[in-house]
Every structure is written in C-alpha cells, then in structure tokens.
Design a protein around this motif. Structure first.
Motif, PDB file in Angstrom:
ATOM      1  N   LEU A  93       0.595  -1.379   0.066  1.00  0.00           N
ATOM      2  CA  LEU A  93      -0.186  -0.050   0.044  1.00  0.00           C
ATOM      3  C   LEU A  93       1.195   1.242  -0.121  1.00  0.00           C
ATOM      4  N   ALA A  94       1.020   1.884  -1.145  1.00  0.00           N
ATOM      5  CA  ALA A  94       1.553   4.249  -1.528  1.00  0.00           C
ATOM      6  C   ALA A  94       0.953   4.411  -0.058  1.00  0.00           C
ATOM      7  N   THR A  95       1.598   5.301  -0.015  1.00  0.00           N
ATOM      8  CA  THR A  95       1.358   6.140   1.173  1.00  0.00           C
ATOM      9  C   THR A  95       0.215   7.323   0.226  1.00  0.00           C
ATOM     10  N   ALA A  96       0.068   7.783  -1.206  1.00  0.00           N
ATOM     11  CA  ALA A  96       0.033   8.421  -1.680  1.00  0.00           C
ATOM     12  C   ALA A  96       0.272   9.689  -1.827  1.00  0.00           C
ATOM     13  N   THR A  97       1.316   9.611  -1.285  1.00  0.00           N
ATOM     14  CA  THR A  97       1.897  11.318  -1.175  1.00  0.00           C
ATOM     15  C   THR A  97       3.557  11.808  -2.675  1.00  0.00           C
ATOM     16  N   ALA A  98       3.208  11.286  -3.650  1.00  0.00           N
ATOM     17  CA  ALA A  98       3.844  10.982  -4.870  1.00  0.00           C
ATOM     18  C   ALA A  98       3.243  12.796  -5.524  1.00  0.00           C
ATOM     19  N   SER A  99       2.340  12.641  -5.135  1.00  0.00           N
ATOM     20  CA  SER A  99       1.642  14.231  -5.892  1.00  0.00           C
ATOM     21  C   SER A  99       0.996  14.985  -5.227  1.00  0.00           C
ATOM     22  N   GLU A 136      -3.449   4.322   9.901  1.00  0.00           N
ATOM     23  CA  GLU A 136      -4.392   4.305  11.378  1.00  0.00           C
ATOM     24  C   GLU A 136      -4.861   3.870  10.139  1.00  0.00           C
ATOM     25  N   ARG A 137      -5.801   3.523   9.187  1.00  0.00           N
ATOM     26  CA  ARG A 137      -7.092   2.658   8.576  1.00  0.00           C
ATOM     27  C   ARG A 137      -6.421   2.167   8.872  1.00  0.00           C
ATOM     28  N   TYR A 138      -5.920   1.001   7.578  1.00  0.00           N
ATOM     29  CA  TYR A 138      -5.007   0.634   7.516  1.00  0.00           C
ATOM     30  C   TYR A 138      -4.285  -0.512   7.789  1.00  0.00           C
ATOM     31  N   ALA A 139      -4.314  -0.125   9.335  1.00  0.00           N
ATOM     32  CA  ALA A 139      -3.271  -1.189   9.976  1.00  0.00           C
ATOM     33  C   ALA A 139      -3.312  -1.774  10.315  1.00  0.00           C
ATOM     34  N   GLY A 140      -4.437  -2.612  10.450  1.00  0.00           N
ATOM     35  CA  GLY A 140      -4.844  -4.326  10.933  1.00  0.00           C
ATOM     36  C   GLY A 140      -5.839  -5.043   9.227  1.00  0.00           C
ATOM     37  N   HIS A 141      -5.803  -4.682   8.227  1.00  0.00           N
ATOM     38  CA  HIS A 141      -6.167  -4.860   7.164  1.00  0.00           C
ATOM     39  C   HIS A 141      -5.756  -5.921   6.485  1.00  0.00           C
ATOM     40  N   PRO A 142      -6.060  -7.183   6.768  1.00  0.00           N
ATOM     41  CA  PRO A 142      -5.543  -8.669   6.326  1.00  0.00           C
ATOM     42  C   PRO A 142      -4.586  -8.298   4.941  1.00  0.00           C
ATOM     43  N   ALA A 143      -5.122  -7.443   4.175  1.00  0.00           N
ATOM     44  CA  ALA A 143      -4.703  -7.539   2.908  1.00  0.00           C
ATOM     45  C   ALA A 143      -2.847  -6.900   2.585  1.00  0.00           C
ATOM     46  N   LEU A 144      -2.595  -6.226   3.883  1.00  0.00           N
ATOM     47  CA  LEU A 144      -1.674  -5.379   4.039  1.00  0.00           C
ATOM     48  C   LEU A 144      -0.060  -5.695   4.111  1.00  0.00           C
ATOM     49  N   VAL A 145       0.688  -5.661   3.105  1.00  0.00           N
ATOM     50  CA  VAL A 145       1.637  -6.247   3.762  1.00  0.00           C
ATOM     51  C   VAL A 145       3.483  -6.029   3.567  1.00  0.00           C
ATOM     52  N   ALA A 146       2.904  -4.810   2.998  1.00  0.00           N
ATOM     53  CA  ALA A 146       4.146  -3.756   3.094  1.00  0.00           C
ATOM     54  C   ALA A 146       3.829  -2.040   2.834  1.00  0.00           C
ATOM     55  N   TRP A 147       4.287  -1.231   3.489  1.00  0.00           N
ATOM     56  CA  TRP A 147       3.921  -0.217   2.547  1.00  0.00           C
ATOM     57  C   TRP A 147       5.393   0.549   1.682  1.00  0.00           C
ATOM     58  N   HIS A 148       4.713   0.928   0.820  1.00  0.00           N
ATOM     59  CA  HIS A 148       5.131   1.964  -0.200  1.00  0.00           C
ATOM     60  C   HIS A 148       5.269   3.208   0.210  1.00  0.00           C
ATOM     61  N   ILE A 149       6.533   3.970  -0.344  1.00  0.00           N
ATOM     62  CA  ILE A 149       6.751   5.400   0.330  1.00  0.00           C
ATOM     63  C   ILE A 149       6.944   5.924  -0.911  1.00  0.00           C
ATOM     64  N   SER A 150       5.544   7.060  -1.426  1.00  0.00           N
ATOM     65  CA  SER A 150       6.162   8.098  -2.231  1.00  0.00           C
ATOM     66  C   SER A 150       5.655   6.996  -3.655  1.00  0.00           C
TER      67      SER A 150
END
Length: 684
Positions: free
Chosen positions: A89-95, A145-159
C-alpha cells in the motif's frame, strides 16, 4: 523478507511456503467500479499475488483539506484480500492535489534559474518544504491508522520514485535546509571555506546566510558547492523518506516499509547505497532503453540493485510488459522479451516481479505505456505472456529468499565519483561515468565471466579482481583500503581520471593519479583528452585491434616493477604506456588510460583476468552467448542461464535439476532463443 510477505493470513488459499511475488501497480481509481471484480479474476488467472495500490491517489483520498474518502479504497482492499492478493500500500504522497498547491504554492519547486515548477504533471513538491511535509505526514498517519489491521496489507510503499522529477530544488526552503546541512557537515565557516576553496574567485563567506544553492551563475559555480548540493539533495530526500517511514513504524511496527529506487539509465541524483539502510528491503524500477547494450544495461542495473541490497533479495516494483511512453521512439518488446527481462531481474536477486501497470490507462500521460492487461484486453499476446510468466514464477518458488552468490570479479560503482567526474570545467565534458562502468560489464559478459556491481561500502575482499572505472573521488581512507586489498592478494584495475581528487573535490597534488599514484607505480603530469571523434591505436595485451577514445594520458613509470601491458601506437603519446600493471604484495594494481569501449576491453581483459586467476564458468561455446547468474541458499545453488542471442545455444556439461526453461540433453542442456533456464545444484 520479501519471500515471506505472502502468507495464509493475507488471503484464503495462501501458501505458507516462501514464493516469488508477482503483480503490478494497480490503479482502480482510473476505472469504474464494475471493472474491479474483473480485475481480481484476471489477476488470479495470471498468477498475480501482490499489487501496489494508492500510489497517485491523494486527490481521491483527500478531496479537500478536511475531507476524506476512504470508502472506495476500503472496497478495493477487501476485494483484493478476498481474491488472495496481498497489497503493497502506497502512502499516496507522490503528487500533491490541486487544492493543496492552490492554497500553498510555496510548496512548489524552483529551478536553478528561478522558475517555478507548476502543477500539471507529477511530483511538484519541495523535499524541504515544511508545509508540504505537514500535509503529507498527516495523510500518511491517516492511511496507517485506517489500514493497520487490514489482512491484505503486506508492505508499505513510501511515495513513488522519490527524486525522479524534484531531486534538485533551488528555492528559499532548500537554501535554508542546505545551510543547516552544511553547518552539520563543516561546523565552522573556516572549515567550509577551506573545503570549498573559496579563496578562488573571491568567494570567501563570512556569514552562513550568504550561502546559497548553486543557482544560475555568470560562469561555472564553485565545484565543491555543486558536489555538496548533490549530496545535500540526496540527503534531503532521504530525510523525507525517513519522516514517512517513522510514522508508519510508529503506527504499524510489524509491516515492512520500502520505496522504489530507479537504478537505471542516467538516474543519478539519489545516493541509493546511502538510502538502502533506511528501509526494510530494497525495491527498484527499471525500463529498457533500446540500443546495442540494452539487455546488458538491464543486467547491469539489476546487478547494481543487488549490490545496493548487499546481496539480499530485493523487489522489482516496476518494469514494462512491452513499450513505454516516454522515450523518443517507444519500441514494443519482441516475443520472449517479457519473460527474459523479468527472469534476468530474478537471476540478480529479485524476489518480486511487478510491472507498471496492471491495466493500461485509457487516458492521461501514460495511456500508451504497456501494461499486464493491454488496451486489447485479456485476449491478447501480451496477457498470454503475462499468464505464462506467472506459471514460470510459481515453478521458481524454491528460489525465493536465496541470496546472491558472490562472483570472482567486482565492479565498483561510486556515487561521489559519478557526481564529481561529470561536473563542468573539467578536461572533457564528454566523460560518461556510467557508460564506462557498463562497458567493463559488457566486456565481461562477452567473455562469459560473472561479475558483481558493488559499492565502496562492500567487503572488497570477496573479489579476486576488482575493477574501479573512473574512481575519481578517492578519500585517504579509501586509498588506504585499496592498497590493503592489493597487498593482501587482490587485483585492482582502475582507469583514466581516477584517484584525482579527495572528498572535497581538491586535487591530490604531486601528479596524477593522485591518491593511487604510488599503488599504481606511475605518474601523469598532464591529461590528454581527445576531441569528439578522435581516436588512438594501441598495441599489446590484446589491444592491437582496438581503439582508444575520449582520453589519453602521458604516463611515466615510476616503479621499476611496473610493467607496460600495452602502449599507444598512434596519437600524441605514441610509443608511451597506455596500460600498466604493478605487482604489490600478493596482488597487483593495473591502470587503463583510455576509453576502449566494450569491444576493446574484451580484448584486454583476458590478460587482466589471467593475472587474477579468474576464468569463465561457462563452456567455451557458450561464452558471450549466455549470461550466468547464481543465487544460493545454504548448500543449494540456483544457476540462471540466460540466452543473449536469437538462436538456440547448447550448454554441454551443464547439469543439475532443471526447475524451468531449457531442454535437457544427454550431455547437458539447450537454451531456446532468448530463453532462460534455472538449475538447482548442490554447492558441494
């Protein structure tokens, strides 16, 4: 790390055993709701098990300053989870969205000539803007905070591709941050003035506030100021990366964090070896640049990514199924290229193979960029190739988690030397640092010799032969380390314009190649750069049929033990040394004083390889036609054999358990045109 992301809790039917990840950037916000379920069905058909979501979604997630819309993303996350597909899941901050740049135009970057970089494309933000950071980190926290416990989340993608368009910002925010960075580096103005050589051109500073980024100037800006601004700009983006990472680790400490590097082509503003330690695993984007060394460059970039990751598995976050949209001419890939390109990345350590993007856009700047599902839909050659690759990656599941097995040859790639050697007011403006390194790599590939691309942070003792092309910046500790490497049995090869300056871009006095002069046993009083198109002929050590270009040196041998391997036959320095080698301790140090290109280096290298006791591991008939890369886990080796040609290639005597590709024969293996075979072997 990557191979264990996809475990049962990430979706029904998940496989607890490590496996290679496969997928793409997924941008469902570009499509109507009715397409989403079809996407998940096709993903399962293609073998996709991981997608990156939300990369350019800021305007959709936060339509206004105090308005949030997560409903659509919740639904997408749930659909993917139900389909057994994990989410990076990306942090959506790229633009930043239009409402933010309208309210706060002070976040927009400024060019060296003072022009504002306006919205309308992407990545229009200053890395040092406190206003941008406040808004971006607020979004990051909301996402975490919203997706902290979501079972689909496997990694964070910064920007996304940090620094691709905004690495150099010359705004007042950047000026203030640059001064802070300089204070931390130099402590006092006296130290800075010494490092920058400000006695030249009356540039001495008496107050920190007088210092600016190297904006548009009347002539060549101070070279050390330029070099430090490059270092600062990389550090500023790294600091921003860490700010997002720290929020994510605070809220979701058990979810690994990455960001996509761009180890390819001319992308040089970000010092990725310095960034690598700030994330949980290295990720990279790569796109093929058509040309005579296109697949060599792909291999080089994948190899360098492995070096940046210190041999550990890494994540190929983006590459293309076929044509891109941003080159002058966007060439479609040939049949077989999609699989070969992908597997070549796996050969050099990728545990995830992902594309930009899942479904080819119908609108926007990248609508002509290929995707896993092209405009033609699933009934297409591209999608069939995508599904076939998914099957192959399932067959290669045992490879997941294995590390790079070191080669006997290492090629040093140094960001400071890259930055400094190509600055202005030098002996030549034609020098191409990356091309010189790539030429050495191509030459070794043509000889069937495995090589690792490494950084100066790597344990150099792993390598019998170490090639350091255009190692221009050599601080005293590095010079000492290279001397120790040679004395204890290593064989060093370096080239023109190496060892010339220290970390402050100050000349090592006493004659070139400065810091390496005594180790090499030579002295150069004056450089002899060549005009564009001018060449010289050499003789000796396999160079007789090659030509030198770009550079020559007037070499004086200063140590009686230094041998002349090749001399100039033509040019200003005809009859004088062109390639030398000095034995030292149990090793040796060689110097190549001109640009020979890949073909010329292939003639010279056998002499240098023989001196280090390095030979090809491939059968003679396959050398130059097949690339070999090796990963290992414990006592198990995974040998990747990549056909570099459009013809079948027999590999007599090559044995092992065939995991995928190739056709077994009584005495070995045959590779199909542009094919890739993977063998499992015992290390003993």
């Amino acid at each position: 790390m990557i191979s264990t992301l996809l475990t049962p809790q990430n979706g029904p039917g998940g496989d607890p055993a490590p496996r290679l990840a496969y997928g793409a950037d997924y941008n469902p916000e570009q499509w109507p709701r009715e397409v989403w379920e079809e996407d998940v069905r096709l993903m399962r058909e293609a073998g996709v098990n991981l997608v990156s979501v939300g990369i350019f979604s800021w305007a959709r997630i936060q339509p206004a300053r105090d308005e949030w819309d997560f409903g659509w993303l919740d639904e997408v996350m749930d659909l993917l989870h139900a389909g057994g597909i994990g989410v990076d899941l990306a942090t959506a901050t790229a633009s930043p969205p239009p409402w933010l740049t309208t309210a706060h135009p002070e976040i927009l970057p400024v060019t060296a000539s003072g022009e504002t970089v306006w919205p309308g494309a992407r990545q229009h933000w200053r890395p040092t803007s406190p206003v941008f950071r406040d808004h971006a980190l607020r979004l990051v926290r909301k996402m975490a905070e919203r997706y902290a416990g979501h079972p689909a989340l496997v990694a964070w993608h910064i920007s996304n591709e940090l620094g691709c368009h905004n690495i150099y910002d010359y705004s007042d925010d950047a000026a203030g941050a640059f001064r802070d960075w300089l204070r931390a580096r130099y402590t006092t103005l006296d130290s800075l003035n010494h490092a920058w050589g400000t006695a030249f051109w009356s540039q001495r500073y008496s107050d920190w506030q007088q210092i600016l980024p190297p904006r548009l100037a009347a002539s060549h800006p101070n070279p050390t100021q330029q070099l430090d601004f490059k270092r600062f700009s990389s550090d500023a983006l790294k600091e921003y990366l860490c700010a997002e990472r720290d929020v994510l680790r605070e809220v979701t400490p058990d979810v690994p964090v990455t960001t996509n590097f761009m180890v390819m082509g001319g992308t040089k503003g970000m010092n990725y070896p310095d960034w690598a330690g700030e994330i949980d695993f290295v990720s990279n984007d790569h796109y093929v640049h058509p040309g005579p060394q296109d697949r060599d460059e792909l291999s080089f970039s994948a190899n360098l990514t492995s070096g940046i990751a210190d041999g550990l598995p890494w994540f190929l976050m983006e590459h293309s199924t076929s044509a891109v949209n941003w080159q002058a001419v966007n060439v479609a890939k040939r049949p077989g290229d999609l699989a070969r390109d992908s597997l070549l990345h796996v050969a050099h350590g990728a545990d995830a193979v992902c594309f930009f993007q899942w479904r080819q856009s119908a609108a926007g700047a990248e609508k002509y960029h290929s995707a896993m599902v092209p405009h033609a839909g699933a009934d297409s050659e591209v999608f069939r190739a995508v599904a076939a690759l998914g099957d192959t990656l399932r067959e290669l599941a045992p490879v997941a988690g294995s590390e790079r097995e070191p080669a006997k040859v290492g090629i040093v790639y140094d960001w400071d030397s890259w930055w400094a050697s190509e600055q202005d007011s030098h002996p030549t403006s034609l020098l191409d640092y990356r091309q010189e390194a790539l030429d050495w790599y191509s030459a070794l590939l043509s000889l069937g010799v495995r090589a690792d691309i490494v950084t100066t942070r790597t344990d150099l003792d792993r390598y019998d032969l170490l090639v350091a092309p255009v190692l221009h910046v050599v601080p005293a500790p590095l010079a000492k380390e290279l001397a120790r490497y040679v004395e204890t049995g290593g064989h060093l090869v370096t080239t023109y314009f190496s060892g010339v300056v220290d970390e402050n871009d100050h000349i090592w006095l006493g004659g070139h190649p400065g810091a390496l002069r005594d180790l090499l046993g030579i002295r150069i009083d004056e450089f002899g750069p060549l005009l564009d198109g001018e060449t010289v002929r050499l003789e000796g050590a396999g160079t007789d049929t090659g030509t030198g270009s770009l550079w020559t040196d007037r070499i004086t041998v200063t140590d009686p033990s230094t041998e002349v391997l090749a001399s100039y036959r033509t040019g200003t320095y005809a009859g004088m040394p062109a390639v030398t080698r000095r034995p030292a301790g149990r090793g040796s140090a060689a110097y190549v004083s001109t640009r020979l290109g890949a073909a010329g280096l292939a003639g010279l290298l056998p002499e240098l390889l023989a001196g280090a006791g390095v030979e090809s591991e491939l059968p003679p008939s396959a050398r130059g036609r097949v690339e070999q890369a090796v990963r290992h886990h414990g006592d198990t080796r995974y040998v990747f054999l990549v056909n570099r040609t459009d013809e079948p290639v027999p590999l007599p005597g090559v044995t092992g358990e065939l995991l995928t590709g190739g056709t077994g024969t009584e005495d070995g293996l045959v590779l199909e045109p542009r094919g890739v075979a993977v063998l499992r072997q015992s290390a003993h």
